[in-house]
Scaffold this motif. Structure first.
Motif, PDB file in Angstrom:
ATOM      1  N   UNK A   1       0.823  -1.214   0.000  1.00  0.00           N
ATOM      2  CA  UNK A   1       0.000   0.000   0.000  1.00  0.00           C
ATOM      3  C   UNK A   1       0.851   1.255   0.000  1.00  0.00           C
ATOM      4  N   UNK A   2       2.120   1.151  -0.427  1.00  0.00           N
ATOM      5  CA  UNK A   2       2.986   2.314  -0.548  1.00  0.00           C
ATOM      6  C   UNK A   2       3.920   2.120  -1.731  1.00  0.00           C
ATOM      7  N   UNK A   3       4.259   3.240  -2.328  1.00  0.00           N
ATOM      8  CA  UNK A   3       5.182   3.238  -3.459  1.00  0.00           C
ATOM      9  C   UNK A   3       6.259   4.282  -3.196  1.00  0.00           C
ATOM     10  N   UNK A   4       7.504   3.955  -3.500  1.00  0.00           N
ATOM     11  CA  UNK A   4       8.616   4.874  -3.277  1.00  0.00           C
ATOM     12  C   UNK A   4       9.302   5.163  -4.607  1.00  0.00           C
ATOM     13  N   UNK A   5       9.500   6.447  -4.855  1.00  0.00           N
ATOM     14  CA  UNK A   5      10.267   6.885  -6.017  1.00  0.00           C
ATOM     15  C   UNK A   5      11.579   7.484  -5.513  1.00  0.00           C
ATOM     16  N   UNK A   6      12.690   6.999  -6.025  1.00  0.00           N
ATOM     17  CA  UNK A   6      14.035   7.390  -5.573  1.00  0.00           C
ATOM     18  C   UNK A   6      14.794   7.875  -6.798  1.00  0.00           C
ATOM     19  N   UNK A   7      15.055   9.188  -6.857  1.00  0.00           N
ATOM     20  CA  UNK A   7      15.702   9.786  -8.018  1.00  0.00           C
ATOM     21  C   UNK A   7      17.097  10.281  -7.631  1.00  0.00           C
ATOM     22  N   UNK A   8      18.119   9.882  -8.415  1.00  0.00           N
ATOM     23  CA  UNK A   8      19.511  10.217  -8.123  1.00  0.00           C
ATOM     24  C   UNK A   8      19.998  11.383  -8.972  1.00  0.00           C
ATOM     25  N   UNK A   9      20.777  12.245  -8.361  1.00  0.00           N
ATOM     26  CA  UNK A   9      21.574  13.241  -9.073  1.00  0.00           C
ATOM     27  C   UNK A   9      23.027  12.978  -8.660  1.00  0.00           C
ATOM     28  N   UNK A  10      23.752  12.228  -9.487  1.00  0.00           N
ATOM     29  CA  UNK A  10      25.055  11.671  -9.110  1.00  0.00           C
ATOM     30  C   UNK A  10      26.171  12.443  -9.793  1.00  0.00           C
ATOM     31  N   UNK A  11      27.216  12.830  -9.012  1.00  0.00           N
ATOM     32  CA  UNK A  11      28.368  13.485  -9.620  1.00  0.00           C
ATOM     33  C   UNK A  11      29.684  12.767  -9.298  1.00  0.00           C
TER      34      UNK A  11
ATOM     35  N   UNK B   1      26.259  12.566  -4.216  1.00  0.00           N
ATOM     36  CA  UNK B   1      24.988  12.593  -4.932  1.00  0.00           C
ATOM     37  C   UNK B   1      23.909  13.205  -4.040  1.00  0.00           C
ATOM     38  N   UNK B   2      22.838  13.626  -4.681  1.00  0.00           N
ATOM     39  CA  UNK B   2      21.588  13.951  -4.015  1.00  0.00           C
ATOM     40  C   UNK B   2      20.565  12.895  -4.385  1.00  0.00           C
ATOM     41  N   UNK B   3      19.674  12.587  -3.476  1.00  0.00           N
ATOM     42  CA  UNK B   3      18.566  11.687  -3.761  1.00  0.00           C
ATOM     43  C   UNK B   3      17.265  12.379  -3.367  1.00  0.00           C
ATOM     44  N   UNK B   4      16.332  12.443  -4.291  1.00  0.00           N
ATOM     45  CA  UNK B   4      14.987  12.945  -4.019  1.00  0.00           C
ATOM     46  C   UNK B   4      14.072  11.745  -3.861  1.00  0.00           C
ATOM     47  N   UNK B   5      13.417  11.658  -2.717  1.00  0.00           N
ATOM     48  CA  UNK B   5      12.612  10.478  -2.375  1.00  0.00           C
ATOM     49  C   UNK B   5      11.155  10.892  -2.192  1.00  0.00           C
ATOM     50  N   UNK B   6      10.269  10.214  -2.881  1.00  0.00           N
ATOM     51  CA  UNK B   6       8.831  10.455  -2.741  1.00  0.00           C
ATOM     52  C   UNK B   6       8.175   9.190  -2.215  1.00  0.00           C
ATOM     53  N   UNK B   7       7.401   9.334  -1.162  1.00  0.00           N
ATOM     54  CA  UNK B   7       6.692   8.212  -0.560  1.00  0.00           C
ATOM     55  C   UNK B   7       5.204   8.435  -0.790  1.00  0.00           C
ATOM     56  N   UNK B   8       4.574   7.530  -1.518  1.00  0.00           N
ATOM     57  CA  UNK B   8       3.142   7.662  -1.840  1.00  0.00           C
ATOM     58  C   UNK B   8       2.348   6.602  -1.089  1.00  0.00           C
ATOM     59  N   UNK B   9       1.277   7.032  -0.441  1.00  0.00           N
ATOM     60  CA  UNK B   9       0.363   6.135   0.264  1.00  0.00           C
ATOM     61  C   UNK B   9      -0.709   5.681  -0.711  1.00  0.00           C
ATOM     62  N   UNK B  10      -0.626   4.444  -1.165  1.00  0.00           N
ATOM     63  CA  UNK B  10      -1.605   3.906  -2.115  1.00  0.00           C
ATOM     64  C   UNK B  10      -2.700   3.111  -1.420  1.00  0.00           C
ATOM     65  N   UNK B  11      -2.708   3.175  -0.066  1.00  0.00           N
ATOM     66  CA  UNK B  11      -3.732   2.461   0.685  1.00  0.00           C
ATOM     67  C   UNK B  11      -4.994   3.282   0.847  1.00  0.00           C
ATOM     68  N   UNK B  12      -5.898   2.763   1.641  1.00  0.00           N
ATOM     69  CA  UNK B  12      -7.211   3.398   1.820  1.00  0.00           C
ATOM     70  C   UNK B  12      -7.324   4.160   3.127  1.00  0.00           C
ATOM     71  N   UNK B  13      -6.276   4.164   3.961  1.00  0.00           N
ATOM     72  CA  UNK B  13      -6.299   4.920   5.205  1.00  0.00           C
ATOM     73  C   UNK B  13      -5.030   5.741   5.321  1.00  0.00           C
ATOM     74  N   UNK B  14      -5.090   6.874   6.007  1.00  0.00           N
ATOM     75  CA  UNK B  14      -3.907   7.732   6.119  1.00  0.00           C
ATOM     76  C   UNK B  14      -2.829   7.074   6.981  1.00  0.00           C
ATOM     77  N   UNK B  15      -1.592   7.495   6.750  1.00  0.00           N
ATOM     78  CA  UNK B  15      -0.469   7.068   7.585  1.00  0.00           C
ATOM     79  C   UNK B  15      -0.124   8.240   8.500  1.00  0.00           C
ATOM     80  N   UNK B  16      -0.249   8.031   9.797  1.00  0.00           N
ATOM     81  CA  UNK B  16       0.008   9.072  10.801  1.00  0.00           C
ATOM     82  C   UNK B  16       1.359   8.788  11.446  1.00  0.00           C
ATOM     83  N   UNK B  17       2.390   9.490  10.978  1.00  0.00           N
ATOM     84  CA  UNK B  17       3.739   9.224  11.473  1.00  0.00           C
ATOM     85  C   UNK B  17       4.371   8.080  10.695  1.00  0.00           C
TER      86      UNK B  17
ATOM     87  N   UNK C   1      -3.891   8.052  -0.735  1.00  0.00           N
ATOM     88  CA  UNK C   1      -3.742   8.573  -2.089  1.00  0.00           C
ATOM     89  C   UNK C   1      -2.762   9.716  -2.204  1.00  0.00           C
ATOM     90  N   UNK C   2      -2.202  10.192  -1.097  1.00  0.00           N
ATOM     91  CA  UNK C   2      -1.290  11.317  -1.103  1.00  0.00           C
ATOM     92  C   UNK C   2       0.159  10.886  -0.989  1.00  0.00           C
TER      93      UNK C   2
END
Length: 552
Positions: free
Chosen positions: A449-459, A463-479, A521-522
């Motif tokens: 019920x979660x998806x993670x996007x991990x984007x690298x900017x490597x030199x 490097x920098x990593x931009x990480x997005x955590x998406x809640x694909x479940x039906x209830x919110x995640x509190x903490x 969904x957020x």
């Protein structure tokens, strides 16, 4: 512990030779009569009598302490000594350098260390580490050079005999040349006595401290007899040579039956040359009333990081070895008694602190919570608090802190957890247990019920990593807490929109107050910067509050 185990090349004993040396103690071993209190013999502080170590007041003293790598991490020492005291230790063995292999700890630095030991009511064992593995280890120096060092810094230790023990030199011979140990140690002791040192002296065993050749076992009586004050104790380091209870018991009993004072100056729960039986070391030490000092508080390198008792010098992050030594059966908390010179060991303060206040919970997430409680009171002052998990009649220590709050992680989601608190004072007295509180963690996200996007900017070197955590479940995640592992060779240097902590390759990211909620969904995002010594890549797996996420 050889200094190599903080990063330099490693020396390992020859197993076949060591195995042959692990024989039963010779029945003809000599007993040394107690002459420590002969007329005119000065005993201004710690002293040996009838095979026992006594403090200045004549009370029995049994080491329950930890080794501390002061010479490599001097900025950590002040906090570390306070933390060791809070965890129940009564002593610290402090690593010093003569200046031959590492930066010298001069008299001013030693005086400061002694002051800090005394402020925390810890007996201070000062050891010269540059002798480690003499004869095998490149750059190692002789016990004679160590004596030169002690003479140079004499002003920092003379007059401190009630609080300080001088450990002549760490593991002063490797696996070869151990035959010279007896005369070298005699000479070191007699030179210091001639120079007016009246401290209890501690002599490490050869064979990288493990005495598999039984050189120290068989010749300790002669060394003790050569000390005009009969005020020397002996120290064995128990690692891979001592991998069975029988070996541990045989060696320790060989000293006790002859009334020769002995301490286990180092030991661990694992080692490159075999798996020591730490349970037998601790149990036998308790049964025989012998001291021990575990290796080591923090800062190990060169592949033996598992010997750290605390992660990154953080007392709230005890390792499994740290939990075993401090909180386990026959451990420090259970068996330590403060030195009589500080009012402990049966004399002085026997009044326990009052019970702390009932813990209250805040910032509760599926896998964590923050607990806060009102301070206990005590006539001589509270030195620490033990937070315990309560399960019916059983309890387990979760963490120890000098403050009145603790942040917990790794809790099971959708579960009731019950906690209570004890307080301790400087003499080791423990309060009644506080009233307990129950924290019920909410359900975490279900698997998938979660998806993670991990984007690298490597030199290359970072490097920098931009990480997005998406809640694909039906209830919110509190903490939330996101866990993943770097491919290798990466070290986090900064982060934003999340708190990021690294343990080896493992990375743990937890929310900031403004990123705490992930609605159904957020999503939330955070970033990190890291240095790199190897090829970068996207981590193979992510878990959110313990539940597996998919990667995109």
């Amino acid at each position: 512990m050889r200094a190599t185990e903080l990063g330099a090349p490693h020396m390992i004993r020859t197993l076949a030779t060591a195995a042959g040396a692990l024989l039963a103690v010779a029945a003809a071993a000599t007993t040394v009569p107690d002459t420590a209190h002969a007329a005119g013999t000065p005993t201004p502080g710690f002293h040996v009598a009838d095979g026992r170590l006594l403090d200045a007041g004549g009370q029995d003293f049994v080491f329950r302490g930890v080794n501390l790598a002061h010479t490599w991490y001097p900025g950590r020492t002040d906090r570390a000594l306070a933390d060791l005291k809070a965890l129940g230790a009564n002593s610290a063995r402090v690593v010093l350098s003569t200046g031959d292999r590492w930066a010298k700890n001069d008299a001013a630095d030693i005086a400061d260390v002694v002051t800090r030991c005394k402020a925390n009511k810890l007996v201070c064992v000062l050891e010269a580490h540059d002798t480690t593995g003499y004869g095998e280890q490149s750059g190692a120096v002789s016990l004679g050079k160590a004596v030169d060092y002690w003479l140079e810094v004499a002003g920092a230790v003379k007059g401190q005999e009630k609080y300080v023990i001088i450990n002549l030199g760490n593991e002063p011979h490797g696996n070869t040349g151990h035959g010279a140990w007896t005369e070298d140690t005699k000479n070191a002791v007699t030179r210091l006595r001639a120079a007016g040192f009246h401290h209890t002296l501690m002599a490490d065993a050869p064979d990288w401290g493990q005495d598999w050749s039984h050189t120290m076992r068989d010749n300790a009586p002669a060394v003790l007899a050569a000390d005009p004050e009969r005020n020397t104790v002996f120290s064995v380091h128990m690692y891979g040579v001592y991998d069975t209870a029988a070996e541990v018991q045989s060696y320790l009993n060989s000293f006790v039956t002859r009334k020769i004072p002995l301490v286990v100056g180092e030991f661990g729960n694992d080692h490159s040359d075999g798996n020591p039986d730490e349970d037998a070391v601790m149990a036998t030490a308790r049964q025989l009333d012998l001291g021990y000092l575990g290796w080591s508080w923090s800062g190990n390198g060169g592949g033996v990081e598992y010997l750290d008792l605390a992660t990154d010098f953080d007392a709230s992050r005890l390792t499994p070895w740290g939990q075993r030594l401090f909180n386990g059966t026959d451990g420090i908390r259970q068996t330590s008694r403060e030195a009589g010179v500080y009012g402990g060991a049966g004399g002085g303060d026997t009044q326990a602190p009052t019970a702390p206040g009932t813990p209250t919970a805040s910032d509760v997430t599926a896998t964590g919570a923050r607990l806060t409680w009102a301070a206990a009171t005590d006539d001589t002052g509270v030195t620490g608090y033990d937070l315990v998990r309560v399960d019916g009649p059983a309890e387990t220590t979760v963490t120890t802190t000098t403050g009145t709050s603790a942040t917990l992680t790794g809790l099971t989601p959708a579960t009731a957890h019950t906690f209570a608190v004890y307080a301790r004072d400087a003499a080791g007295n423990r309060s009644p247990r506080s009233a307990s509180t129950t924290v019920t963690t909410p359900a975490g996200p279900s698997t998938g019920s979660c998806t993670v996007t991990y984007r690298l900017q490597d030199w290359g070197t970072g490097f920098n990593a931009d990480v997005t955590v998406r809640n694909t479940g039906t209830r919110p995640v509190q903490g939330w807490r996101l866990d993943f592992a770097f491919p290798g060779g990466q070290t986090v240097t900064s982060a934003w929109n999340a708190k990021v902590r690294q343990e080896g390759r493992q990375v743990h990211a937890t929310h900031e107050p403004w990123t705490e909620n992930i609605p159904a969904g957020g999503s939330v995002g955070f970033g990190l910067s890291a240095s790199s010594t190897g090829g970068n890549g996207v981590p193979a797996a992510f878990t959110l509050n313990g539940a597996a996420c998919t990667s995109s």
